[in-house]
Design a protein around this motif. Structure first.
Motif, short mmCIF file in Angstrom:
data_model
loop_
_atom_site.label_atom_id
_atom_site.label_comp_id
_atom_site.label_asym_id
_atom_site.label_seq_id
_atom_site.Cartn_x
_atom_site.Cartn_y
_atom_site.Cartn_z
N LYS A 102 50.45 -21.77 -70.14
CA LYS A 102 49.82 -23.07 -69.93
C LYS A 102 50.80 -24.22 -70.18
N ALA A 128 55.40 -23.46 -66.78
CA ALA A 128 54.91 -22.92 -65.52
C ALA A 128 55.72 -21.73 -65.03
N GLN A 179 49.87 -16.92 -66.42
CA GLN A 179 50.93 -17.94 -66.46
C GLN A 179 50.78 -18.76 -67.74
#
Length: 433
Positions: free
Chosen positions: A325, A328, A323
């Motif tokens: 950073k 999201a 994912q």
């Protein structure tokens, strides 16, 4: 809900099929065949551009362990690889055309996938996306993502250095020690003058590795010159450069030390060591021949060999769930995350899709146990890649060490990994392919 997948390579294809099976409507963006890359020949999905081997099937082999884990997690592309298998004995060797056609047909015929054949230069900030453009991503997209992530892009022709499984180095021919201080962060392999001169001659006469046209270039960054380029500038250049033995507290048992090969820890546990300043474009067969001729490396397992290639990835952009950073709803997959290899690209697509699916269902993101090969690889991408800045493929140095006889360690690691991935599959509710 529409989910965007950018890139129809191994990672993007796996991600699209996984998300579509989870009930999401997928828009898969692929610029080929209208805009081709220098490496691809067709507009098919999941085209294999180099070798047709996905690696060993033995679970005692790191690649084989990863294939086993992906099978357990329900990977579509691993299933299609087995369906298109051609011989290969204990390796997963495929008919490249059949493999790509199987993937392409599955994508085109899936009711939850729409194909958008166009080039993407940016990513919607609000849409859930899996970004998997591969190592030959368009410059516009790379620039957009670099700015969006606030991360320095790594888009250049680069020379990377070999890395070795620490436990396979013969410590009778090496010692720990730092230059200038009393620390022990570096493993040093000393060479006599005779050994050094032999080593340089071997570098100068070694065959170079194969490069695609898009990997050919006439110059390198001075800070990461290949060792053979340094040697060509003068036979003593390495002894006064990355192989200088100065300011080392050399044990008395080593005589006539003229040069040293230094290795430093590549991960927190020190299970993998990187050869400092040993970037090289020599063929991998030649690297193994030359390095293994030195006593310290006679039985060494090289988890990565040096290479020269175009490197486009965003180190530090993702966590272990793949994912983003900073966004999201963005997940990355494939070589763009900093993994290396066919199976690793498939693994990235599957892992990103599993966690994006959980994210969209408001479920907690899932971290694989560190004993699994995929868990070790995703941990490397999150914790080590940002500083090392060299892509990594599957190897046993990514998982926790085990005790016991050297001959039994792979068996023990494989057994721990098997138990861990089977527990994870049950917790995730995945169905094996």
């Amino acid at each position: 809900m529409d989910v965007f997948v950018i890139g129809g390579g191994l990672a993007g294809s796996e991600a699209a099929l996984t998300l579509a099976d989870d009930g999401f409507h997928v828009k898969l963006f692929e610029m080929r065949p209208f805009t081709m890359t220098p490496a691809h020949k067709t507009g098919d999905f999941a085209e294999l551009v180099c070798s047709n081997s996905l690696g060993s099937l033995s679970q005692e082999n790191a690649k084989g362990e990863l294939i086993f884990e992906l099978t357990k997690l329900g990977s579509h592309l691993i299933r299609y690889a087995f369906l298109s298998r051609v011989g290969g004995d204990k390796a997963l060797v495929v008919d490249r055309e059949k493999f790509s056609l199987l993937v392409t047909d599955a994508i085109k015929n899936h009711p939850n996938i729409d194909i958008e054949q166009k080039k993407c230069s940016e990513v919607p900030s609000t849409a859930p996306c899996i970004i998997a453009p591969g190592p030959l991503a368009s410059g516009d997209l790379v620039n957009f993502l670099s700015e969006a992530e606030g991360t320095l892009k790594a888009e250049y022709y680069d020379a990377s250095s070999p890395s070795v499984l620490t436990e396979t180095i013969d410590m009778d021919y090496a010692f720990w020690g730092n230059r200038f201080d009393e620390g022990a962060d570096y493993l040093n392999v000393p060479l006599s003058k005779t050994e050094y001169e032999w080593f340089v001659e071997e570098l100068l006469s070694a065959r170079m590795g194969y490069r695609h046209e898009f990997d050919s270039m006439d110059s390198f960054f001075e800070r990461c010159l290949p060792i053979e380029e340094i040697a060509h500038r003068g036979k003593e250049s390495l002894a006064f450069g990355p192989m200088r033995p100065t300011n080392l507290n050399i044990p008395d048992r080593f005589k006539d030390v003229y040069a040293v090969i230094q290795l430093r820890k590549e991960n927190d546990t020190g299970s993998i060591l990187n050869m400092v300043g040993f970037q090289t474009g020599i063929s991998q067969q030649e690297q193994l021949r030359i390095f293994k001729s030195l006593p310290a490396f006679k039985n060494a397992v090289f988890v990565r060999l040096g290479q020269i290639h175009q490197n486009t990835f965003l180190p530090g952009a993702v966590n272990r769930y793949f994912q983003s950073k900073s966004h999201a709803n963005w997940f990355y997959a494939g070589q763009f995350t900093g993994t290396e290899g066919y199976v690793e690209a498939i693994a990235g697509g599957l892992w990103a899709a599993i966690n994006l699916s959980r994210f969209l269902k408001n479920e907690q993101l899932y971290a694989l146990p560190e004993e699994t090969m995929l868990g070790g690889l995703t941990t490397y991408v999150e914790t080590t890649l940002p500083s090392i800045r060299q892509p990594m493929g599957s190897n046993w140095g990514l998982v926790p060490s085990v005790k016991g006889k050297k001959s039994q360690r792979k068996v023990q690691r494989a057994e721990k990994a098997r138990i861990a991935i089977e527990n994870a599959v049950r917790e995730l509710g995945r169905t094996a392919g």
